[in-house]
Design an enzyme around this catalytic site. Structure first.
Site, mmCIF file in Angstrom:
data_model
loop_
_atom_site.group_PDB
_atom_site.id
_atom_site.type_symbol
_atom_site.label_atom_id
_atom_site.label_comp_id
_atom_site.label_asym_id
_atom_site.label_seq_id
_atom_site.Cartn_x
_atom_site.Cartn_y
_atom_site.Cartn_z
ATOM 1 N N ARG A 69 -19.679 -2.928 -2.579
ATOM 2 C CA ARG A 69 -19.322 -1.630 -2.446
ATOM 3 C C ARG A 69 -18.862 -0.845 -3.712
ATOM 4 O O ARG A 69 -17.886 -1.056 -4.343
ATOM 5 C CB ARG A 69 -18.070 -1.465 -1.369
ATOM 6 C CG ARG A 69 -17.687 -0.165 -0.974
ATOM 7 C CD ARG A 69 -16.512 0.009 0.178
ATOM 8 N NE ARG A 69 -16.072 1.200 0.615
ATOM 9 C CZ ARG A 69 -15.481 2.127 0.297
ATOM 10 N NH1 ARG A 69 -14.817 1.732 -0.921
ATOM 11 N NH2 ARG A 69 -15.210 2.987 1.208
ATOM 12 N N LYS A 105 -11.372 -0.159 -8.655
ATOM 13 C CA LYS A 105 -10.094 -0.608 -8.065
ATOM 14 C C LYS A 105 -9.328 -0.794 -9.000
ATOM 15 O O LYS A 105 -9.257 -0.672 -10.368
ATOM 16 C CB LYS A 105 -10.503 -2.054 -7.531
ATOM 17 C CG LYS A 105 -11.109 -2.165 -6.089
ATOM 18 C CD LYS A 105 -10.387 -1.307 -5.210
ATOM 19 C CE LYS A 105 -11.074 -1.200 -3.659
ATOM 20 N NZ LYS A 105 -10.631 -2.440 -3.009
#
Length: 309
Positions: free
Chosen positions: A262, A229
């Site tokens: 995830r 991210k």
């Protein structure tokens, strides 16, 4: 850390254990994903990738037909369905006991995906279209409710957007979860997602991840999409492909029963969690455990050593 009060999550006829961290592998049915850039261009290649992830340790396969890249138009639901349904059918045929999630916020896509064999709706919009909850309930699926104050395909990074970002996430998730339950989703079938990077700056994301117990006071299952991210890239000064170390650091701090991660590198994450669990006493270590002789050195060094050397 607060653990979920239930031992498993029922999702479309599949039971997911919640007594350990779970891994969600990503398979994109898109040509423009930031993570794989169309590396798997056909349904067959994508299904094969899903098999690799399952064999590596994925508990859930997350299928997406629309890239999250901002600045490009949303996909028509029919086109999104055409991308994801054949893949979901192929994965379900090959892996009857593996949970499949559909990454969409569109009720029509969710319904088609659940009918094809998906068992979880991963709605990254925060119930932008509340009918998606009714669709999920009708198919007896589980629903991910994510904190997101922005619209799909729109980036929101305002350092002053929230007086208290943790309070905003907690309140938002409670309100949207109540809406989902009112529309028929069983409370035990709701998974919360604090939405790392979605409508958040790196600072806001870190603040939320530091205080997950406040975000999730009832100990519901949590989906944490922390892999590669932006907040990791901002902290380490790296592009997506070089954020593996930062991703593992996030797992080290956040791993707990009832949390679903995830991730893109399922094998690396699975190995990491296995060692972490052993050191924390959550994974049994046999008294007679030994390292196999062929694993003591690299193949290259073994080949270079004389037989009697």
């Amino acid at each position: 850390m607060t653990a979920t009060s239930s031992s498993s999550l029922a999702a479309g006829g599949i039971e997911l254990p919640l007594d350990r961290p779970l891994l969600m592998g990503v398979v994109n049915a898109t040509p423009d994903s930031f993570s794989d850039a169309g590396r798997y261009p056909t349904t067959e290649a994508r299904a094969a990738r899903a098999t690799e992830l399952v064999e590596a340790g994925a508990d859930v396969i997350d299928v997406g037909g629309q890239s999250g890249i901002t600045g490009v138009p949303e996909l028509d639901p029919d086109e999104e369905i055409a991308r994801v349904v054949p893949l979901i059918e192929a994965v379900r045929a090959a892996h009857s006991g593996v949970a499949i999630s559909i990454d969409t916020y569109k009720p029509l896509v969710a319904d088609a995906a659940l009918a094809a064999g998906a068992s979880i709706v991963n709605d990254t919009s925060g119930l932008l279209y509340p009918d998606i909850a009714e669709v999920t309930a009708a198919r007896r699926g589980a629903l991910v409710v994510m904190h997101n104050r922005s619209r799909p395909k729109v980036r929101m990074t305002d350092p002053y957007a929230y007086a208290d970002v943790v309070d905003d996430v907690r309140t938002f998730l409670a309100e949207r979860s109540a809406e989902a339950v009112a529309r028929g989703v069983a409370p035990e079938a709701i998974i919360l997602d604090p939405g790392p990077d979605f409508a958040k700056t790196p600072h806001q994301t870190v603040e939320v991840l530091r205080r997950l117990d406040e975000v999730n006071p009832d100990g519901r299952p949590l989906l944490l999409a922390v892999s590669r991210k932006d907040f990791i890239g901002a902290l380490t000064g790296t592009p997506p492909a070089e954020r593996r170390d930062g991703t593992l650091a996030a797992l080290a701090v956040l791993a707990a029963p009832g949390r679903i991660f995830r991730v893109h590198d399922v094998l690396g994450a699975a190995r990491f969690l296995h060692v972490l669990g052993a050191l924390q006493g959550q994974v049994a270590v046999a008294r007679d455990l030994l390292l196999a002789p062929e694993l003591r050195r690299t193949a290259a060094s073994q080949a270079a050593t004389p037989p009697n050397g």
